[in-house]
Design a protein around this motif. Structure first.
Motif, PDB file in Angstrom:
ATOM      1  N   SER A 472       0.816  -1.211   0.000  1.00  0.00           N
ATOM      2  CA  SER A 472       0.000   0.000   0.000  1.00  0.00           C
ATOM      3  C   SER A 472       0.849   1.260   0.000  1.00  0.00           C
ATOM      4  N   GLU A 473       2.167   1.085   0.006  1.00  0.00           N
ATOM      5  CA  GLU A 473       3.046   2.248   0.030  1.00  0.00           C
ATOM      6  C   GLU A 473       3.727   2.416  -1.323  1.00  0.00           C
ATOM      7  N   ALA A 474       3.791   3.647  -1.783  1.00  0.00           N
ATOM      8  CA  ALA A 474       4.484   3.915  -3.042  1.00  0.00           C
ATOM      9  C   ALA A 474       5.984   3.773  -2.828  1.00  0.00           C
ATOM     10  N   GLN A 475       6.645   2.893  -3.557  1.00  0.00           N
ATOM     11  CA  GLN A 475       8.076   2.675  -3.406  1.00  0.00           C
ATOM     12  C   GLN A 475       8.753   2.887  -4.746  1.00  0.00           C
ATOM     13  N   ASP A 476       9.965   3.352  -4.698  1.00  0.00           N
ATOM     14  CA  ASP A 476      10.694   3.665  -5.925  1.00  0.00           C
ATOM     15  C   ASP A 476      11.682   2.566  -6.311  1.00  0.00           C
ATOM     16  N   THR A 477      11.759   1.481  -5.516  1.00  0.00           N
ATOM     17  CA  THR A 477      12.781   0.471  -5.747  1.00  0.00           C
ATOM     18  C   THR A 477      12.661  -0.167  -7.114  1.00  0.00           C
ATOM     19  N   TYR A 478      11.447  -0.568  -7.479  1.00  0.00           N
ATOM     20  CA  TYR A 478      11.231  -1.246  -8.755  1.00  0.00           C
ATOM     21  C   TYR A 478      10.157  -0.510  -9.543  1.00  0.00           C
ATOM     22  N   VAL A 479      10.456   0.680  -9.976  1.00  0.00           N
ATOM     23  CA  VAL A 479       9.509   1.478 -10.749  1.00  0.00           C
ATOM     24  C   VAL A 479       9.591   1.056 -12.215  1.00  0.00           C
ATOM     25  N   TYR A 480       8.448   0.774 -12.802  1.00  0.00           N
ATOM     26  CA  TYR A 480       8.405   0.320 -14.189  1.00  0.00           C
ATOM     27  C   TYR A 480       8.943   1.404 -15.111  1.00  0.00           C
ATOM     28  N   ASP A 481       9.966   1.039 -15.901  1.00  0.00           N
ATOM     29  CA  ASP A 481      10.590   2.015 -16.799  1.00  0.00           C
ATOM     30  C   ASP A 481      10.256   1.763 -18.271  1.00  0.00           C
ATOM     31  N   GLY A 482       9.402   0.766 -18.540  1.00  0.00           N
ATOM     32  CA  GLY A 482       8.978   0.502 -19.905  1.00  0.00           C
ATOM     33  C   GLY A 482       9.923  -0.368 -20.705  1.00  0.00           C
ATOM     34  N   SER A 483      10.999  -0.841 -20.093  1.00  0.00           N
ATOM     35  CA  SER A 483      11.976  -1.625 -20.844  1.00  0.00           C
ATOM     36  C   SER A 483      11.636  -3.108 -20.846  1.00  0.00           C
ATOM     37  N   ASP A 484      11.974  -3.789 -21.937  1.00  0.00           N
ATOM     38  CA  ASP A 484      11.765  -5.230 -22.026  1.00  0.00           C
ATOM     39  C   ASP A 484      12.630  -5.976 -21.013  1.00  0.00           C
ATOM     40  N   GLU A 485      13.830  -5.461 -20.777  1.00  0.00           N
ATOM     41  CA  GLU A 485      14.738  -6.116 -19.845  1.00  0.00           C
ATOM     42  C   GLU A 485      14.141  -6.172 -18.442  1.00  0.00           C
ATOM     43  N   GLN A 486      13.558  -5.058 -18.002  1.00  0.00           N
ATOM     44  CA  GLN A 486      12.967  -5.017 -16.660  1.00  0.00           C
ATOM     45  C   GLN A 486      11.757  -5.948 -16.564  1.00  0.00           C
ATOM     46  N   LEU A 487      10.928  -5.964 -17.619  1.00  0.00           N
ATOM     47  CA  LEU A 487       9.761  -6.842 -17.620  1.00  0.00           C
ATOM     48  C   LEU A 487      10.178  -8.305 -17.557  1.00  0.00           C
ATOM     49  N   GLN A 488      11.245  -8.651 -18.264  1.00  0.00           N
ATOM     50  CA  GLN A 488      11.705 -10.028 -18.239  1.00  0.00           C
ATOM     51  C   GLN A 488      12.181 -10.418 -16.841  1.00  0.00           C
ATOM     52  N   LEU A 489      12.894  -9.519 -16.166  1.00  0.00           N
ATOM     53  CA  LEU A 489      13.344  -9.795 -14.800  1.00  0.00           C
ATOM     54  C   LEU A 489      12.160 -10.007 -13.867  1.00  0.00           C
ATOM     55  N   PHE A 490      11.138  -9.178 -14.026  1.00  0.00           N
ATOM     56  CA  PHE A 490       9.947  -9.281 -13.161  1.00  0.00           C
ATOM     57  C   PHE A 490       9.181 -10.570 -13.420  1.00  0.00           C
ATOM     58  N   LEU A 491       8.951 -10.873 -14.684  1.00  0.00           N
ATOM     59  CA  LEU A 491       8.106 -12.011 -15.047  1.00  0.00           C
ATOM     60  C   LEU A 491       8.806 -13.355 -14.891  1.00  0.00           C
ATOM     61  N   THR A 492      10.123 -13.338 -14.684  1.00  0.00           N
ATOM     62  CA  THR A 492      10.843 -14.580 -14.397  1.00  0.00           C
ATOM     63  C   THR A 492      11.215 -14.675 -12.925  1.00  0.00           C
ATOM     64  N   GLY A 493      10.650 -13.758 -12.112  1.00  0.00           N
ATOM     65  CA  GLY A 493      10.812 -13.848 -10.660  1.00  0.00           C
ATOM     66  C   GLY A 493      12.114 -13.310 -10.116  1.00  0.00           C
ATOM     67  N   GLN A 494      12.873 -12.562 -10.923  1.00  0.00           N
ATOM     68  CA  GLN A 494      14.161 -12.061 -10.445  1.00  0.00           C
ATOM     69  C   GLN A 494      14.029 -10.755  -9.674  1.00  0.00           C
ATOM     70  N   ILE A 495      12.921 -10.042  -9.839  1.00  0.00           N
ATOM     71  CA  ILE A 495      12.591  -8.926  -8.966  1.00  0.00           C
ATOM     72  C   ILE A 495      11.176  -9.160  -8.467  1.00  0.00           C
ATOM     73  N   PRO A 496      10.867  -8.796  -7.206  1.00  0.00           N
ATOM     74  CA  PRO A 496       9.615  -9.226  -6.568  1.00  0.00           C
ATOM     75  C   PRO A 496       8.357  -8.511  -7.036  1.00  0.00           C
ATOM     76  N   TYR A 497       8.483  -7.295  -7.543  1.00  0.00           N
ATOM     77  CA  TYR A 497       7.285  -6.552  -7.947  1.00  0.00           C
ATOM     78  C   TYR A 497       7.685  -5.395  -8.850  1.00  0.00           C
ATOM     79  N   LEU A 498       6.678  -4.769  -9.439  1.00  0.00           N
ATOM     80  CA  LEU A 498       6.879  -3.538 -10.205  1.00  0.00           C
ATOM     81  C   LEU A 498       5.852  -2.514  -9.749  1.00  0.00           C
ATOM     82  N   THR A 499       6.277  -1.283  -9.583  1.00  0.00           N
ATOM     83  CA  THR A 499       5.361  -0.186  -9.306  1.00  0.00           C
ATOM     84  C   THR A 499       5.201   0.620 -10.590  1.00  0.00           C
ATOM     85  N   GLY A 500       3.957   0.771 -11.014  1.00  0.00           N
ATOM     86  CA  GLY A 500       3.699   1.521 -12.236  1.00  0.00           C
ATOM     87  C   GLY A 500       2.306   2.098 -12.203  1.00  0.00           C
TER      88      GLY A 500
END
Length: 608
Positions: A472-500
């Motif tokens: 419920s808190e806005a965090q800047d750690t994993y802010v969605y930047d629109g890149s394919d690389e970041q989405l791949q990390l998220f969707l393969t479980g290498q980062i826990p979440y995305l804020t967007g």
């Protein structure tokens, strides 16, 4: 199932099957997971256990009749149960029908040994996906089940219980039709037919014991299953439709549903069997070819036709004086002339294409509703839009309707109050935020036509506990930047979440289908958590206060159109920056988010 005792784990059947856990229970029986000691494989075993006819003492495998006089009815059902197994065994090689390995009698009842399916039911898939699935996936499922039904119908068998409950989505991608407990031969004696229905999926003829049932019965149910899959709603019960057919067509729920799918579903669900597809193959062919089939006219269409004729008759019969008065009234109040509209677009937008589309759709609306009114839409990129708009306001070049997103203070003096327009829209519960228009928009000079809000995206089952902490808190750690690389990390479980933002969902879903293996699609569900105490961004329109009363009236009518089903869909198809305020418009993925966002109506503290 009170009073129903299942077999104890460890029970041996037919000297080879060891019972494990209960997989499911229904009105006709109990399904167990079991182990075949001869083939060393896991199987599913269905036990004939009709509720109300038999009972079993806890810990005892033998069944007993509930009361005297139940034996004949039970034995008839048992005969059909084993006959079902015998018939299904013929189709064990069909890719879309559950395999039957063995059937036998024991413990005073019958058992069917079937393949054990790994995966989830279509019903569960819909449940964890906010009630819906994509049209393409629904089409894939419908084709698979139509293939199964074609084979069954050719053998004279009708399923009679096609629904999301009885369609299984295997983890290896296969689609299986299961649970034939309600099936029967289409040549059965009418006197022996039970009334077996599943509200919403069963056609009218299935509610009567003496009705003519056949392949058309399953076709209706398959159409109803597709209806639920693409709209997220179980159809009206057939008995209600017979009294007054108020079934909302799929396209009325969501204009993104293609016309061919809308028509195929409506034809399959026709109340009269003769109006449905002649066979499962015919329905499948229409699906493969994306054919827009002819469907019976709905009650609404018939009413519009009658209204048109009635209107013609009334006008022809008007007295000259009254007609003359109406003509005079129309001359000064009917929308006529040209309405100029300015829209702001992002820098990467093809403004020529967007402008042409807006003009085409707006012109179509005006031609149908107000033939004397023309709409001229001008689209300009945001870099120069604000400067040109502020230069034009207060001059003859000023538009009648203009986008005022982020320009509340600058355009305040030139904007008309729109309280009456909002009040008319507020009579419907199909809109977000308009019910609190005066609270969020106290100046009442900007009409919200879209919104967006920050959310947290979490992949279910992948670091979910870590990701949900502080959701419920806005965090800047994993802010969605629109890149394919970041989405791949998220969707393969290498980062826990995305804020967007909520409007990012479509990008994430598209990437999900790319990076997540198909066999894991059923398990890795994306969850969305709105972030509290975050700003809601609005897209707004305003009306020029300096123009004539007739121009203002046309402007309000146009804004009402833009807030309507068709108008919001027009904007959504050209601009994905925001969600539509009309809750019936956006596609499946965005609607999944909407249900998470309604709590924000209590969190907003006004428009900024």
């Amino acid at each position: 199932m009170k009073g129903c005792y299942h077999l104890t784990p460890g029970t041996m059947l037919a000297d080879r099957y060891v019972i494990d856990v209960v997989l499911g229970k229904g009105g006709f029986g109990i399904t167990y997971k079991a182990f075949d000691t001869k083939l060393n494989i896991i199987v599913a075993i269905k036990e004939f256990y009709p509720i109300g006819l038999v009972k079993r003492d806890e810990g005892d495998a033998q069944i007993r009749y509930q009361s005297a006089g139940k034996e004949e009815e039970f034995q008839l059902g048992l005969h059909r149960f084993l006959e079902e197994a015998r018939n299904l065994a013929k189709f064990s090689k069909h890719p879309n029908i559950v395999d039957v390995f063995h059937f036998f009698k024991e413990n005073g009842t019958g058992y069917i040994v079937m393949e054990y399916l790994d995966g989830i039911s279509m019903k569960y898939f819909l449940k964890v996906n906010e009630g819906k699935m994509s049209v393409l996936y629904a089409k894939e499922i419908a084709l698979a089940i139509a293939g199964a039904l074609e084979t069954l119908h050719a053998a004279g068998i009708i399923h009679r219980d096609v629904s999301p409950d009885n369609i299984f989505l295997c983890s290896d991608g296969k689609i299986k039709l299961i649970d034939f407990g309600a099936s029967r031969l289409s040549v059965d004696d009418d006197s022996c037919r039970e009334v077996i229905v599943k509200p919403g999926y069963a056609p009218p003829e299935q509610y009567q014991t003496d009705s003519d049932q056949g392949p058309w019965t399953d076709i209706y149910a398959l159409g109803a299953t597709c209806y639920c899959a693409v709209t997220g709603c179980v159809p009206l019960e057939a008995t209600e439709r017979v009294q007054e057919d108020l079934l909302v067509s799929p396209c009325e729920w969501d204009e993104e549903i293609p016309a061919y799918m809308d028509h195929i579903i409506r034809k399959a669900m026709a109340l009269k069997p003769k109006d449905r597809f002649a066979s499962a193959r015919e329905m499948a062919d229409a699906l493969r070819k994306c054919k827009v089939v002819a469907v019976p006219k709905t009650k609404k269409e018939k009413q519009l036709q009658r209204r048109k004729y009635a209107k013609t008759g009334i006008l022809a019969g008007m007295l000259g004086l009254i007609l003359f008065g109406m003509v005079l009234c129309q001359r000064f109040s009917t929308p006529r002339g040209t309405l100029n509209v300015w829209i702001c677009a992002t820098e990467d937008t093809d403004v020529n294409q967007m402008e042409a589309y807006y003009n085409r759709m707006s012109g179509k609306w005006a031609a149908e509703e107000y033939p004397d009114m023309k709409v001229n839409v001008h689209v300009e990129k945001e870099e120069s839009y604000k400067e040109h708009l502020l230069q034009a306001l207060g001059t003859e070049q000023a538009p009648d309707v203009f986008e005022s997103t982020g320009l509340a203070d600058e355009v305040y003096a030139y904007s008309e109050e729109l309280g009456d327009c909002a009040a008319r829209m507020d009579r419907s519960d199909s809109y977000y935020f308009l019910s609190r228009y005066q609270t969020y928009f106290p100046k009442r000079k900007q009409m919200p036509i879209g919104f967006d809000v920050q959310v947290k995206y979490i992949l279910q089952g992948v670091n979910e506990n870590e990701a949900r902490n502080g959701a419920s808190e806005a965090q800047d750690t994993y802010v969605y930047d629109g890149s394919d690389e970041q989405l791949q990390l998220f969707l393969t479980g290498q980062i826990p979440y995305l804020t967007g933002f909520a409007s990012d969902y479509e990008d994430i879903i598209n990437a999900y289908e790319t990076y997540v293996p198909k066999e894991k699609n059923l398990l890795g569900i994306i969850r969305v958590y709105p972030l509290e105490n975050t700003a809601v961004t609005y897209r707004t329109l305003s009306v020029n206060a300096d123009h004539t009363h007739l121009q203002k009236k046309m402007a309000e009518l146009y804004i009402e159109y833009l807030l309507s089903y068709g108008g919001q869909q027009m904007m959504a198809s050209q601009d994905e920056r925001m969600l539509s305020v009309n809750c019936r418009v956006d596609g499946e993925d965005r609607k999944n988010i909407r249900k998470k966002l309604t709590i924000l109506e209590q969190q907003l503290d006004g428009y900024r």
